[in-house]
Design an enzyme around this catalytic site. Structure first.
Site, short mmCIF file in Angstrom:
data_model
loop_
_atom_site.label_atom_id
_atom_site.label_comp_id
_atom_site.label_asym_id
_atom_site.label_seq_id
_atom_site.Cartn_x
_atom_site.Cartn_y
_atom_site.Cartn_z
N ASP A 27 0.87 -1.50 -0.26
CA ASP A 27 0.17 0.23 0.13
C ASP A 27 0.88 1.14 -0.27
OD1 ASP A 27 -1.90 1.85 0.32
OD2 ASP A 27 -2.28 0.95 2.61
N ILE A 28 1.11 1.93 -0.81
CA ILE A 28 1.48 3.21 -1.80
C ILE A 28 1.47 4.34 -0.12
CG2 ILE A 28 0.50 4.45 -2.82
CD1 ILE A 28 3.15 4.85 -4.20
N ASN A 58 -6.20 11.62 -12.32
CA ASN A 58 -6.34 12.85 -13.40
C ASN A 58 -6.42 13.90 -13.38
OD1 ASN A 58 -8.50 14.54 -11.59
ND2 ASN A 58 -9.05 12.35 -11.02
N GLY A 96 -9.15 4.17 -7.69
CA GLY A 96 -7.55 3.78 -7.15
C GLY A 96 -6.99 3.69 -6.29
N ASP A 135 -5.64 6.99 -6.75
CA ASP A 135 -5.89 8.37 -6.68
C ASP A 135 -6.21 8.74 -5.32
OD1 ASP A 135 -6.00 10.99 -7.46
OD2 ASP A 135 -7.17 10.54 -9.28
N SER A 191 -1.44 4.46 -14.75
CA SER A 191 -2.31 3.61 -16.01
C SER A 191 -2.29 2.75 -16.67
CB SER A 191 -1.80 4.28 -17.55
OG SER A 191 -1.48 5.66 -17.36
N TYR A 234 -7.00 3.04 -16.72
CA TYR A 234 -6.39 3.16 -18.10
C TYR A 234 -6.36 1.81 -18.49
CZ TYR A 234 -7.23 8.52 -15.80
OH TYR A 234 -7.47 9.65 -15.53
#
Length: 188
Positions: free
Chosen positions: A20-21, A34, A42, A44, A131, A135
């Protein structure tokens, strides 16, 4: 315990991490944002939730100054409630088959994020797989491209460590395979 793989490059290290970042304590984490920096799904959405209520206002201020952030661009904000001191927001390309500038935009998203880190004298930066989620950028194409940009940054620059956070064991295995093809066997 999450999987990790370490690749010494130049005077630094590229680390692949399944995890987990938002829990990372790097100088900066990179947000796969975005173009409106408005949060979303996600990684973001997870970063926006973890950073707390001050992040949306900071993002709105940036958008008011520059307009929408184009694919391949990157900007930086404080980390607010995250363990990381900064968030570098970058917009990756939406996959449309690969003939509409997607590789160039993805390469730029990684390179511009590194440029923001260098401009702010940061030593450690953590990335998500930009991405490759909603994406739709194919992982088998994104991983070698991204790893090449990150390896070059460690060879040529002041960064001490770049961490690549991957969601799930399948993603980790795909990125590790790409890293081994490019960089050889990881160190312990």
């Amino acid at each position: 315990m999450p999987d990790t793989a370490n690749y010494p490059i130049g005077h630094g290290t590229l680390r692949l991490i399944e995890g987990d970042i938002t829990r990372d304590d790097a100088d900066a984490i990179v947000n796969a944002a975005n173009s409106a920096l408005a949060g979303g799904g996600g990684v973001d959405g997870a970063i926006h939730r973890a950073a707390g209520p001050k992040l949306p206002a900071a993002c709105r201020d940036i958008i008011a100054q520059i307009g929408r952030l184009p694919a391949g661009g990157a900007v930086i904000t404080p980390g607010f409630d995250l363990p990381a001191r900064h968030i570098i927001h970058t917009v990756g390309p939406i996959w449309r088959g690969g003939s509409q500038g997607e590789p160039e935009a993805l390469r730029s998203a990684y390179a511009e994020s590194i440029a923001r880190a260098v401009e702010h004298n940061l030593a450690t930066v953590s990335f998500p797989a930009i991405s490759t989620g909603v994406y739709g950028y194919p992982v088998e194409l994104a991983a070698p491209l991204a790893l090449g940009v990150l390896a070059k940054a460690l060879e040529n620059g002041p960064l001490r460590e770049i961490r690549m956070y991957l969601h799930g064991s399948q993603a980790f295995a795909l990125w590790r395979s790409a890293a081994e093809a490019l960089l050889g066997t990881p160190s312990r």
